[in-house]
Design an enzyme around this catalytic site. Structure first.
Site, mmCIF file in Angstrom:
data_model
loop_
_atom_site.group_PDB
_atom_site.id
_atom_site.type_symbol
_atom_site.label_atom_id
_atom_site.label_comp_id
_atom_site.label_asym_id
_atom_site.label_seq_id
_atom_site.Cartn_x
_atom_site.Cartn_y
_atom_site.Cartn_z
ATOM 1 N N GLY A 109 -9.786 -116.143 -73.459
ATOM 2 C CA GLY A 109 -10.919 -116.900 -72.989
ATOM 3 C C GLY A 109 -12.220 -116.297 -74.128
ATOM 4 N N CYS A 110 -13.165 -117.102 -74.155
ATOM 5 C CA CYS A 110 -14.220 -116.799 -74.987
ATOM 6 C C CYS A 110 -15.600 -117.185 -74.303
ATOM 7 C CB CYS A 110 -14.187 -117.521 -76.373
ATOM 8 S SG CYS A 110 -14.196 -119.200 -76.283
ATOM 9 N N GLN A 111 -16.672 -117.649 -74.851
ATOM 10 C CA GLN A 111 -17.929 -117.821 -74.263
ATOM 11 C C GLN A 111 -17.910 -119.384 -73.709
ATOM 12 O OE1 GLN A 111 -20.169 -115.643 -73.875
ATOM 13 N NE2 GLN A 111 -22.175 -116.972 -73.353
ATOM 14 N N GLY B 180 -14.851 -121.759 -74.814
ATOM 15 C CA GLY B 180 -13.720 -122.141 -74.628
ATOM 16 C C GLY B 180 -13.319 -122.804 -76.065
ATOM 17 N N TYR C 205 -16.524 -118.163 -70.498
ATOM 18 C CA TYR C 205 -17.226 -117.320 -69.632
ATOM 19 C C TYR C 205 -18.313 -117.995 -69.094
ATOM 20 C CZ TYR C 205 -20.294 -113.170 -68.507
ATOM 21 O OH TYR C 205 -21.016 -112.401 -67.871
#
Length: 163
Positions: free
Chosen positions: A86-88, A90, A115
């Site tokens: 995961g990141c901020q 996607g 996130y």
């Protein structure tokens, strides 16, 4: 949710939504947060098995790919580990997932929406204590942990512009 179309040596990146990701994280999948250290330290997914290895770094010239990303992941995870990336929002996680599949990781999935979607769905977060200020009213119950709080209903934080 299906795959999104990025191929990596025969394997296609599978993107799942945050609801599916939450279920997998709760059943023992590793959550690999590929945001920058600064983003991670502002708040992150509440997961028992969580690792922060940035896929990109911020530089004066803009974002650049972490040249040690695969090496760092290989030192923290086995290729057989079940991993949610995961990141901020996607985007970075799609590319990180693709790189991991190319490297031979077997069970890696991208968390679509990142996130931001996790927070919007009011899933539990861990936020550093120094970001939880007296002037920000928190309606959510908090469980104290060393240096962080676990927020069970993060929508209250989202409404108050935290994290």
């Amino acid at each position: 949710m299906g795959s999104i179309g990025i191929k990596s040596s025969g394997s296609e990146v599978v993107t799942i939504d945050v609801h599916a990701a939450k279920g997998l994280i709760q059943t023992g999948h590793v959550y690999l947060d590929v945001r920058t250290v600064e983003e991670f330290q502002k708040g992150h997914v509440d997961a028992e098995k969580i690792i922060n290895i940035p896929y990109m770094f911020n530089t004066p010239e803009g974002r650049v790919k972490n040249p040690e990303f695969l090496k760092e992941v290989l030192s923290a995870c086995k290729k057989e580990d079940r991993i949610i990336v995961g990141c901020q929002s996607g985007v970075r996680s799609v590319y990180a997932t693709s790189d991991l599949l190319t490297e031979g990781f077997k069970d890696v999935r991208n968390m679509g929406g990142g996130y931001l979607d996790w927070v919007k769905n009011q899933f539990p977060l861990k936020i550093p204590l120094n970001l939880v200020k007296d002037e920000v009213p928190l309606k959510a119950p908090l469980d104290l942990v060393i240096g962080e709080v676990t927020v069970k209903e993060p929508l209250d934080l989202l409404n108050n512009e935290l994290p």
